[in-house]
Design a protein around this motif. Sequence first.
Motif, mmCIF file in Angstrom:
data_model
loop_
_atom_site.group_PDB
_atom_site.id
_atom_site.type_symbol
_atom_site.label_atom_id
_atom_site.label_comp_id
_atom_site.label_asym_id
_atom_site.label_seq_id
_atom_site.Cartn_x
_atom_site.Cartn_y
_atom_site.Cartn_z
ATOM 1 N N UNK A 1 -22.059 -63.277 -82.657
ATOM 2 C CA UNK A 1 -22.991 -64.206 -82.837
ATOM 3 C C UNK A 1 -24.407 -63.787 -83.410
ATOM 4 N N UNK A 2 -24.619 -62.742 -83.128
ATOM 5 C CA UNK A 2 -25.873 -62.162 -83.581
ATOM 6 C C UNK A 2 -26.089 -62.045 -85.091
ATOM 7 N N UNK A 3 -24.945 -61.417 -85.541
ATOM 8 C CA UNK A 3 -24.811 -61.295 -87.070
ATOM 9 C C UNK A 3 -24.345 -62.273 -87.928
ATOM 10 N N UNK A 4 -23.495 -63.339 -87.279
ATOM 11 C CA UNK A 4 -22.855 -64.229 -88.098
ATOM 12 C C UNK A 4 -23.421 -65.578 -87.745
ATOM 13 N N UNK A 5 -24.167 -65.667 -87.004
ATOM 14 C CA UNK A 5 -24.650 -67.109 -86.658
ATOM 15 C C UNK A 5 -23.678 -68.116 -86.002
ATOM 16 N N UNK A 6 -24.063 -69.293 -85.331
ATOM 17 C CA UNK A 6 -23.029 -70.192 -85.050
ATOM 18 C C UNK A 6 -22.052 -70.607 -85.817
ATOM 19 N N UNK A 7 -22.155 -70.968 -87.135
ATOM 20 C CA UNK A 7 -21.317 -71.183 -88.070
ATOM 21 C C UNK A 7 -20.228 -70.311 -88.226
ATOM 22 N N UNK A 8 -20.669 -69.249 -88.407
ATOM 23 C CA UNK A 8 -19.705 -67.995 -88.653
ATOM 24 C C UNK A 8 -18.779 -67.960 -87.766
ATOM 25 N N UNK A 9 -19.327 -67.788 -86.389
ATOM 26 C CA UNK A 9 -18.442 -67.998 -85.213
ATOM 27 C C UNK A 9 -17.593 -68.970 -85.209
ATOM 28 N N UNK A 10 -17.964 -70.176 -85.357
ATOM 29 C CA UNK A 10 -17.202 -71.294 -85.420
ATOM 30 C C UNK A 10 -16.053 -70.901 -86.263
ATOM 31 N N UNK A 11 -16.365 -70.478 -87.683
ATOM 32 C CA UNK A 11 -15.341 -70.259 -88.548
ATOM 33 C C UNK A 11 -14.208 -69.402 -87.861
ATOM 34 N N UNK A 12 -14.606 -68.346 -87.193
ATOM 35 C CA UNK A 12 -13.552 -67.258 -86.818
ATOM 36 C C UNK A 12 -12.702 -68.060 -85.645
ATOM 37 N N UNK A 13 -13.501 -68.989 -84.949
ATOM 38 C CA UNK A 13 -12.671 -69.745 -83.738
ATOM 39 C C UNK A 13 -11.650 -70.627 -84.467
ATOM 40 N N UNK A 14 -11.993 -71.059 -85.325
ATOM 41 C CA UNK A 14 -10.984 -71.951 -85.924
ATOM 42 C C UNK A 14 -9.784 -71.203 -87.217
ATOM 43 N N UNK A 15 -9.957 -71.541 -88.530
ATOM 44 C CA UNK A 15 -9.013 -70.943 -89.327
ATOM 45 C C UNK A 15 -9.451 -69.480 -89.812
ATOM 46 N N UNK A 16 -10.767 -69.188 -89.907
ATOM 47 C CA UNK A 16 -11.058 -67.691 -90.336
ATOM 48 C C UNK A 16 -12.171 -67.800 -91.240
ATOM 49 N N UNK A 17 -12.684 -66.884 -91.715
ATOM 50 C CA UNK A 17 -13.846 -66.864 -92.382
ATOM 51 C C UNK A 17 -13.778 -65.796 -93.629
ATOM 52 N N UNK A 18 -14.464 -66.439 -94.707
ATOM 53 C CA UNK A 18 -14.556 -65.664 -95.766
ATOM 54 C C UNK A 18 -15.967 -64.971 -95.854
ATOM 55 N N UNK A 19 -16.445 -63.627 -96.044
ATOM 56 C CA UNK A 19 -17.383 -63.172 -96.050
ATOM 57 C C UNK A 19 -17.981 -62.961 -97.636
ATOM 58 N N UNK A 20 -19.307 -62.531 -97.565
ATOM 59 C CA UNK A 20 -20.034 -62.443 -98.879
ATOM 60 C C UNK A 20 -19.324 -61.959 -99.814
ATOM 61 N N UNK A 21 -18.523 -60.898 -99.437
ATOM 62 C CA UNK A 21 -17.828 -60.102 -100.521
ATOM 63 C C UNK A 21 -16.254 -60.789 -100.900
ATOM 64 N N UNK A 22 -16.008 -61.934 -100.186
ATOM 65 C CA UNK A 22 -14.989 -62.670 -100.310
ATOM 66 C C UNK A 22 -13.870 -62.198 -99.483
ATOM 67 N N UNK A 23 -13.790 -61.196 -98.570
ATOM 68 C CA UNK A 23 -13.005 -60.636 -97.767
ATOM 69 C C UNK A 23 -12.608 -61.918 -96.717
ATOM 70 N N UNK A 24 -11.428 -62.282 -96.289
ATOM 71 C CA UNK A 24 -11.074 -63.023 -95.343
ATOM 72 C C UNK A 24 -10.742 -62.636 -94.012
ATOM 73 N N UNK A 25 -11.299 -63.132 -93.003
ATOM 74 C CA UNK A 25 -10.916 -62.540 -91.395
ATOM 75 C C UNK A 25 -10.198 -63.809 -91.069
ATOM 76 N N UNK A 26 -8.907 -63.475 -90.600
ATOM 77 C CA UNK A 26 -8.427 -64.728 -89.766
ATOM 78 C C UNK A 26 -8.956 -65.029 -88.557
ATOM 79 N N UNK A 27 -8.791 -66.176 -88.109
ATOM 80 C CA UNK A 27 -9.666 -66.751 -87.261
ATOM 81 C C UNK A 27 -8.536 -67.141 -85.976
#
Lengths: 492, 492
Positions: free
Chosen positions: B205-231
Motif C-alpha cells: 500500500x505504501x508504495x503503490x497507493x490504493x489504486x495500485x493495490x486495487x489493481x493487484x486485487x483484481x486482474x493485475x497491474x502494469x508498472x511504469x516499466x510495462x511489466x505486468x503482475x498478475x492479480x
Amino acid sequence: MAKVKKQPRPKAQTPKGFRDYFGAEVAQRTEMLTKIAGVYHRYGFDALETSAVETVEALGKFLPDVDRPNEGVFAWEEDNDWLALRYDLTAPLARVAAQYRNDLPSPYRRYAMGPVWRNEKPGPGRFRQFYQCDADTVGASSVAADAEICAMLSDTLEVVGIPRGDYVVRVNNRKVLNGVLEVAGLAGDDKEAERGIVLRAIDKLDRLGVDGVRALLGEGRKDASGDFTKGAGLSDEQAEIVVGFMQAKRADGAATVARLRELVAGSQVGADGVAELETMAELLSAGGYQSDRIEIDPSVVRGLGYYTGPVFEAELTFEVLDEKGRPRNFGSVAGGGRYDDLVKRFTGQEVPATGVSIGVDRLLAALHAKGRLDKTMDGPVVVTVMDRDRMADYQGMVAELRNAGIRAEVYLGNPKNFGNQLKYADKRNSPAAVIAGGDEFDAGMVQIKDLILGAEIAKNATLEEWKDRPSQYEVPRDQLVAKLREILDGQG
Amino acid sequence: MAKVKKQPRPKAQTPKGFRDYFGAEVAQRTEMLTKIAGVYHRYGFDALETSAVETVEALGKFLPDVDRPNEGVFAWEEDNDWLALRYDLTAPLARVAAQYRNDLPSPYRRYAMGPVWRNEKPGPGRFRQFYQCDADTVGASSVAADAEICAMLSDTLEVVGIPRGDYVVRVNNRKVLNGVLEVAGLAGDDKEAERGIVLRAIDKLDRLGVDGVRALLGEGRKDASGDFTKGAGLSDEQAEIVVGFMQAKRADGAATVARLRELVAGSQVGADGVAELETMAELLSAGGYQSDRIEIDPSVVRGLGYYTGPVFEAELTFEVLDEKGRPRNFGSVAGGGRYDDLVKRFTGQEVPATGVSIGVDRLLAALHAKGRLDKTMDGPVVVTVMDRDRMADYQGMVAELRNAGIRAEVYLGNPKNFGNQLKYADKRNSPAAVIAGGDEFDAGMVQIKDLILGAEIAKNATLEEWKDRPSQYEVPRDQLVAKLREILDGQG
C-alpha cells in the motif's frame, strides 16, 4: 487410503563441538568485553570488525600453530571461490592492513573481539567456536609499541577484576634466545629443526621441570606412559647453555638483564635482544609498571614459530582447585609478541606488527573460580496473576516497576495453577514476587513475597534469627516500588 | 640457474557481499546493542547466544520469506553432516526451545543479537552478513505477551534516541484479515494462492497507493516499466471489502475497532481477531502506551506467511533525503508478530510464540540521517616524539593521561619527520597534540596544540574571532592533564 510417508523429525541439537550460552554467561562475557574495549580505546586503539567469512586465499590455508599444521578451517566452495570461516583475528587484520594500506593511519592500532572457528576434533572444554579478543599495532618497529601492549594488558587484567599481585605479565625476547642458540652453536639454516625442538622444550618447563626439559634438549624423553619423544640431540655443554638461559631470571630486572648479557656474549642478535628488553623495562618503569606487574622472565618463549622479537604472556598467579580437588596454578590467560611478516604475503612489503590475544573464556573461568562474578539474584520481579481479568492492572504494575529501573515481568503462562507461578519465579531466580487478587485490589494493597529472604530461610536450618522477619507481607499499592527497591538493595 | 616459480600473491579483499566495519561504526553499533539489551533485560528477557553454525537439518533448508523460497544459506558437508551458517535468529531459537524444553522456564523470554548470513546476490547496501536483534516469548498464548513486545519495542526506540513523536508502532491482527477474507468469500484451502496475493498486495500500500493495490486485487497491474503482475482476480465487490479493511483506520483505537467489527461481521475468526486487538489496546493503555506511541492500523499485514495472530511494525515517521535529495519517509525499522509452529517440527508439539526483530543497521542509519550520533573528536590525544631518547618521558605522559581517563597515545611511527606526526594526529581525529623537546623538558613545560580549535579556524575564513585564542601554547608539565581536560570538555 494410501498412507502419506512422514518425514522424520529433525534432531534438535547443536552440531558436534558447538554450544549455546545462556543468560548470565552471555551477560558476563559481554560485560567483560565492554571493559576490555574501554581500556583498549583509552590506549588509542580503534575497533575493527571484519566479517566471519574470508576467501581461503586471503586467509591462508593453515593455522599458525606449528604443532598442527594441517588442522583446518571450515571452508566451502561458492561461485568458483573457496570461502572459509576465520580461524583467528590476526589473519583478517593482515588482509585489512593490506587492503586499506593507503587509508589507514600508520601506525595502525586496532582491537577486535569476536568468535573464531576451528575445524578441530572437539574435546572436553574444547569447542569449535570460541571468542578471541585481540589488540595489535601495525607499522611500528619500535619496542615502545611492545611495551605499550604489555602495559595495556596489565591495566586490562586489573580492570576486569584481577587485582595486582594476582597476575604477572612476563616478558622475554626471541632475539635473546636466538643469541643463546648462536652461542650454543645452533645458528644456521641447517639447524632449524633443532631450534624448533629447543623452543618447544623450553615452553614445557612448567609441566616437565628442568630435568624433563634437559632430556628433551638431549637424546629425548620417555613419559610416564612409556611414550618416547625424540630430543634435539644437544651435547651436555650445549644443553647447559640453554638451561642457563631458562634459569637466568634474577631478583630484579637489572640483574636478569646483566645475566642475559653474559649468556649472549659474542652474539650480535643476542645483544640486540638484551638491549630491547632493557629499553622495554625502562619504558614500562617510566609508565609506572614495575616488576610486581610486568617482569622479565627468560623462561617465556611462546611455542609459535613466527615471533621475531619481544614475546609476552600474562599468567594468573593464584591457585585454584582442579576437577579432582587438587590445587594448581591457574596459568596463562593471554599472550602475544612481535611478528613482522603480517602483510608481506599480500604486498611483498615487510610491515612490523606486535599484538596480544586475551583468552576471554579462560579469564571468565578464573573469575568464577575466585568467586568474583556477581551472584546476586538477577532474575526479574515476577508479578503473578491471581485474576485473569485484571491483566491490565498487572501490566500497569510492571510498567511502573520497569520505569523505576526495576527488572520486572508479569507471569504470561496459564495462571490457573498458582503454585506453578511461584515455581516459575524460583526458576527465574526472582528476588521477589508480587501477588494481588480481588481482596488486595479492593483494599488498595499488594502482597510482596521476598524470595531472597525465602531462599535464606530455606538454606539455614535454624529459623530463629528469621522468625521476626516475615518473608511475605502486604503494602499499600503506592509503596510497591519503594518496598521492592528496599528488598533489591538489601541483597548480596 | 633455473628460476623458481613464485606463487602469485593472494588478493587482499573481502569476499563479494561482505564488508569491514571500522572504529566509530563498530562502537556506535555496540553502544546501540548495549542500550537495547538493557531494555530487553529490564523486561525480564534473558540473553541467548547460539553458535553461528547449525546443522542444516535443525535449521531447515529455506528462508522463511515466501518471495524467495529457494534463496539459500551458506552450507558445507562435514563428517557426513551438512552444516550451515544461521540465516536468522529465530530458527536457532526453535532448536534451543526444543533441545532444552525440560530445563527452560516457561514462558521463556529470550533476546539474541548477532550476525546472520544469507547466501543471496549482494547489491548496493545489501550484504551477506548483517546484524539482527531479536526478542521473543516462547510458550505464552496470551496476547499480553504480544502487547508486552510492542511496549518494549516502543521503549527501545526511545532509549536508542528516537524521541516520542518520531516513531509509531503499528499493530494489526492476522485473524482480522482472515475474517475479512472469509466475509469476501476467500476462505478455504483452495483459495490459498489468492490470499497470498492479497496479503502481499496490502503490504505494498505504501508504495503503490490504493489504486495500485486495487489493481493487484483484481486482474493485475502494469508498472511504469510495462511489466505486468498478475492479480488475485477478485471481483470489484470482493476487492472493495479488502480495500475497506485497509482503510479501516479511524481517529482513535476504539473507533478503528468498531469499524473492524462491522467489517468482519459473521466471521468467528474475525471476531476473535478484533477482540484480541481490543485486549492489546487495553493492556497497552494500562501500561501508559497511548496511540501516540502504539496504534491499531489495519494496513499493517507483514508479508510473511507464517504469522497467525497479532502483527506489528515500528515505523519512523520523519522524512529524510534520499540519495537524489528527495524527501521520503524513513519507514520501517522493526517488525514481528505471533507464530505458532516454532517447535512443532522438532517435537510435534505446538508451542505458541511471539517476537520482534529490530533492524539495527537501519536504526543506525536513521540516527545518522537525523544527526543524532555523536560526532565529537573522539580520537586520542597524541603525544608527539621530538626526541627519540626521551621515549620514557613520553610514555610517562600518556600513562598519566590514561590514568586520568583521557584517551591518549604516544606517536609510534618513525619520529624523524615532525610534519608526519601532525598529519597522523589529524588522521586520527585527535583533539590535541602534546609537544615537548629538550627546551621544554629543561623548563618543565609542555606545548599543547589544540586541534579542535585548529579545525574550527580552518573551517572559518574570518580569523577575527579566533585571533585572541592561540591554538598552541605552553603550560607547566604538571598542568598537562588539567589543561587537556579543559580542551576536551569544551568541545561540542
